[in-house]
Design a protein around this motif. Structure first.
Motif, PDB file in Angstrom:
ATOM      1  N   ILE A   1     -44.528  67.529  -3.278  1.00  0.00           N
ATOM      2  CA  ILE A   1     -43.676  66.937  -4.301  1.00  0.00           C
ATOM      3  C   ILE A   1     -42.804  65.851  -3.668  1.00  0.00           C
ATOM      4  CG2 ILE A   1     -43.650  69.039  -5.688  1.00  0.00           C
ATOM      5  CD1 ILE A   1     -40.798  69.525  -4.721  1.00  0.00           C
ATOM      6  N   THR A   2     -42.204  65.004  -4.500  1.00  0.00           N
ATOM      7  CA  THR A   2     -41.351  63.926  -4.026  1.00  0.00           C
ATOM      8  C   THR A   2     -39.998  64.481  -3.595  1.00  0.00           C
ATOM      9  OG1 THR A   2     -42.427  62.411  -5.553  1.00  0.00           O
ATOM     10  CG2 THR A   2     -40.332  61.713  -4.632  1.00  0.00           C
ATOM     11  N   LEU A   3     -39.538  64.038  -2.419  1.00  0.00           N
ATOM     12  CA  LEU A   3     -38.248  64.466  -1.883  1.00  0.00           C
ATOM     13  C   LEU A   3     -37.329  63.264  -1.743  1.00  0.00           C
ATOM     14  CD1 LEU A   3     -39.403  66.703   1.092  1.00  0.00           C
ATOM     15  CD2 LEU A   3     -38.709  67.465  -1.169  1.00  0.00           C
ATOM     16  N   PHE A   4     -36.040  63.488  -1.940  1.00  0.00           N
ATOM     17  CA  PHE A   4     -35.017  62.480  -1.705  1.00  0.00           C
ATOM     18  C   PHE A   4     -33.984  63.052  -0.747  1.00  0.00           C
ATOM     19  CE2 PHE A   4     -36.657  60.965  -5.700  1.00  0.00           C
ATOM     20  CZ  PHE A   4     -36.591  59.594  -5.573  1.00  0.00           C
ATOM     21  N   LYS A   5     -33.511  62.202   0.148  1.00  0.00           N
ATOM     22  CA  LYS A   5     -32.409  62.586   1.032  1.00  0.00           C
ATOM     23  C   LYS A   5     -31.412  61.437   0.996  1.00  0.00           C
ATOM     24  CE  LYS A   5     -31.059  64.139   5.538  1.00  0.00           C
ATOM     25  NZ  LYS A   5     -31.469  64.647   6.813  1.00  0.00           N
ATOM     26  N   ILE A   6     -30.221  61.691   0.454  1.00  0.00           N
ATOM     27  CA  ILE A   6     -29.199  60.668   0.342  1.00  0.00           C
ATOM     28  C   ILE A   6     -28.589  60.439   1.722  1.00  0.00           C
ATOM     29  CG2 ILE A   6     -26.996  60.075  -0.724  1.00  0.00           C
ATOM     30  CD1 ILE A   6     -27.904  61.839  -3.102  1.00  0.00           C
ATOM     31  N   VAL A   7     -28.518  59.165   2.137  1.00  0.00           N
ATOM     32  CA  VAL A   7     -28.048  58.855   3.482  1.00  0.00           C
ATOM     33  C   VAL A   7     -26.752  58.060   3.507  1.00  0.00           C
ATOM     34  CG1 VAL A   7     -30.275  59.040   4.602  1.00  0.00           C
ATOM     35  CG2 VAL A   7     -29.586  56.868   3.619  1.00  0.00           C
ATOM     36  N   GLY A   8     -26.337  57.394   2.425  1.00  0.00           N
ATOM     37  CA  GLY A   8     -25.052  56.708   2.402  1.00  0.00           C
ATOM     38  C   GLY A   8     -25.141  55.270   1.930  1.00  0.00           C
ATOM     39  N   LYS A   9     -24.106  54.501   2.232  1.00  0.00           N
ATOM     40  CA  LYS A   9     -24.003  53.115   1.761  1.00  0.00           C
ATOM     41  C   LYS A   9     -24.773  52.121   2.621  1.00  0.00           C
ATOM     42  CE  LYS A   9     -21.228  53.658  -1.761  1.00  0.00           C
ATOM     43  NZ  LYS A   9     -21.591  53.280  -3.124  1.00  0.00           N
ATOM     44  N   LYS A  10     -25.109  52.478   3.853  1.00  0.00           N
ATOM     45  CA  LYS A  10     -25.847  51.574   4.734  1.00  0.00           C
ATOM     46  C   LYS A  10     -27.347  51.844   4.620  1.00  0.00           C
ATOM     47  CE  LYS A  10     -22.187  51.114   8.131  1.00  0.00           C
ATOM     48  NZ  LYS A  10     -21.810  51.330   9.536  1.00  0.00           N
ATOM     49  N   GLN A  11     -28.134  50.766   4.690  1.00  0.00           N
ATOM     50  CA  GLN A  11     -29.590  50.925   4.596  1.00  0.00           C
ATOM     51  C   GLN A  11     -30.109  51.640   5.837  1.00  0.00           C
ATOM     52  OE1 GLN A  11     -31.809  47.326   4.096  1.00  0.00           O
ATOM     53  NE2 GLN A  11     -33.722  48.393   3.808  1.00  0.00           N
ATOM     54  N   PRO A  12     -30.913  52.698   5.644  1.00  0.00           N
ATOM     55  CA  PRO A  12     -31.425  53.450   6.791  1.00  0.00           C
ATOM     56  C   PRO A  12     -32.556  52.708   7.494  1.00  0.00           C
ATOM     57  CG  PRO A  12     -32.321  54.348   4.776  1.00  0.00           C
ATOM     58  CD  PRO A  12     -31.330  53.278   4.378  1.00  0.00           C
ATOM     59  N   THR A  13     -32.645  52.932   8.794  1.00  0.00           N
ATOM     60  CA  THR A  13     -33.779  52.423   9.565  1.00  0.00           C
ATOM     61  C   THR A  13     -34.624  53.618   9.960  1.00  0.00           C
ATOM     62  OG1 THR A  13     -32.503  52.560  11.598  1.00  0.00           O
ATOM     63  CG2 THR A  13     -32.500  50.444  10.462  1.00  0.00           C
ATOM     64  N   ILE A  14     -35.920  53.478   9.767  1.00  0.00           N
ATOM     65  CA  ILE A  14     -36.844  54.570  10.057  1.00  0.00           C
ATOM     66  C   ILE A  14     -37.597  54.227  11.334  1.00  0.00           C
ATOM     67  CG2 ILE A  14     -38.796  55.893   9.189  1.00  0.00           C
ATOM     68  CD1 ILE A  14     -37.893  54.991   6.395  1.00  0.00           C
ATOM     69  N   PRO A  15     -37.510  55.091  12.349  1.00  0.00           N
ATOM     70  CA  PRO A  15     -38.258  54.818  13.577  1.00  0.00           C
ATOM     71  C   PRO A  15     -39.754  54.942  13.334  1.00  0.00           C
ATOM     72  CG  PRO A  15     -37.238  56.978  13.689  1.00  0.00           C
ATOM     73  CD  PRO A  15     -36.754  56.332  12.428  1.00  0.00           C
ATOM     74  N   ILE A  16     -40.506  53.950  13.814  1.00  0.00           N
ATOM     75  CA  ILE A  16     -41.961  53.962  13.660  1.00  0.00           C
ATOM     76  C   ILE A  16     -42.579  54.374  14.988  1.00  0.00           C
ATOM     77  CG2 ILE A  16     -43.981  52.544  13.165  1.00  0.00           C
ATOM     78  CD1 ILE A  16     -42.209  50.737  11.528  1.00  0.00           C
ATOM     79  N   SER A  17     -43.515  55.303  14.932  1.00  0.00           N
ATOM     80  CA  SER A  17     -44.181  55.722  16.154  1.00  0.00           C
ATOM     81  C   SER A  17     -45.114  54.605  16.634  1.00  0.00           C
ATOM     82  CB  SER A  17     -44.993  56.995  15.902  1.00  0.00           C
ATOM     83  OG  SER A  17     -46.052  56.725  15.004  1.00  0.00           O
ATOM     84  N   LYS A  18     -45.502  54.656  17.887  1.00  0.00           N
ATOM     85  CA  LYS A  18     -46.382  53.626  18.436  1.00  0.00           C
ATOM     86  C   LYS A  18     -47.737  53.629  17.748  1.00  0.00           C
ATOM     87  CE  LYS A  18     -44.297  53.265  22.971  1.00  0.00           C
ATOM     88  NZ  LYS A  18     -44.499  53.320  24.411  1.00  0.00           N
ATOM     89  N   ILE A  19     -48.231  54.789  17.377  1.00  0.00           N
ATOM     90  CA  ILE A  19     -49.518  54.874  16.689  1.00  0.00           C
ATOM     91  C   ILE A  19     -49.413  54.238  15.309  1.00  0.00           C
ATOM     92  CG2 ILE A  19     -51.213  56.473  15.708  1.00  0.00           C
ATOM     93  CD1 ILE A  19     -50.505  58.369  18.031  1.00  0.00           C
ATOM     94  N   GLY A  20     -48.314  54.518  14.588  1.00  0.00           N
ATOM     95  CA  GLY A  20     -48.109  53.916  13.269  1.00  0.00           C
ATOM     96  C   GLY A  20     -47.961  52.405  13.349  1.00  0.00           C
ATOM     97  N   MET A  21     -47.277  51.930  14.409  1.00  0.00           N
ATOM     98  CA  MET A  21     -47.098  50.501  14.582  1.00  0.00           C
ATOM     99  C   MET A  21     -48.434  49.816  14.830  1.00  0.00           C
ATOM    100  SD  MET A  21     -44.558  48.496  17.204  1.00  0.00           S
ATOM    101  CE  MET A  21     -45.397  49.131  18.644  1.00  0.00           C
ATOM    102  N   LEU A  22     -49.287  50.403  15.677  1.00  0.00           N
ATOM    103  CA  LEU A  22     -50.592  49.828  15.950  1.00  0.00           C
ATOM    104  C   LEU A  22     -51.490  49.885  14.717  1.00  0.00           C
ATOM    105  CD1 LEU A  22     -51.283  51.198  19.534  1.00  0.00           C
ATOM    106  CD2 LEU A  22     -50.751  48.851  18.873  1.00  0.00           C
ATOM    107  N   LYS A  23     -51.371  50.959  13.937  1.00  0.00           N
ATOM    108  CA  LYS A  23     -52.160  51.081  12.713  1.00  0.00           C
ATOM    109  C   LYS A  23     -51.791  49.965  11.742  1.00  0.00           C
ATOM    110  CE  LYS A  23     -53.121  54.291   8.965  1.00  0.00           C
ATOM    111  NZ  LYS A  23     -52.743  55.561   8.366  1.00  0.00           N
ATOM    112  N   ASN A  24     -50.486  49.688  11.579  1.00  0.00           N
ATOM    113  CA  ASN A  24     -50.043  48.614  10.697  1.00  0.00           C
ATOM    114  C   ASN A  24     -50.484  47.254  11.207  1.00  0.00           C
ATOM    115  OD1 ASN A  24     -48.826  50.394   8.983  1.00  0.00           O
ATOM    116  ND2 ASN A  24     -46.793  50.143   9.856  1.00  0.00           N
ATOM    117  N   LEU A  25     -50.505  47.082  12.519  1.00  0.00           N
ATOM    118  CA  LEU A  25     -50.893  45.815  13.110  1.00  0.00           C
ATOM    119  C   LEU A  25     -52.349  45.496  12.806  1.00  0.00           C
ATOM    120  CD1 LEU A  25     -50.172  43.449  15.065  1.00  0.00           C
ATOM    121  CD2 LEU A  25     -51.064  44.905  16.889  1.00  0.00           C
TER     122      LEU A  25
END
Length: 76
Positions: free
Chosen positions: A40-64
């Motif tokens: 199911i869809t989950l939400f996690k409220i983080v605040g007023k600043k835009q969150p940065t999501i760390p990308i793994s090296k495998i995910g980065m290469l996949k996107n590339l």
């Protein structure tokens, strides 16, 4: 590092798959993703600043390698 959010269906905290930043109507940022257990869809409220999501090296290469334009001018 996995992001944990509360799953209503499973009644416990689970890891979130594919978290994406989401701006709510009131200007607060949240992370939106899917539950690893129930799907199911989950939400996690983080605040007023835009969150940065760390990308793994495998995910980065996949996107590339999957976000290149080919000769037919489509994303292949």
């Amino acid at each position: 590092m996995s992001i944990q959010a509360y799953d209503i269906k499973a009644r416990k905290k689970v890891s979130m798959k594919n978290p994406q930043p989401y701006l709510m109507k009131n200007g607060t940022w949240a992370l939106k993703g899917t539950s690893a257990e129930t799907g199911i869809t989950l939400f996690k409220i983080v605040g007023k600043k835009q969150p940065t999501i760390p990308i793994s090296k495998i995910g980065m290469l996949k996107n590339l390698f999957t976000s290149r334009k080919c000769e037919c001018s489509k994303m292949c």
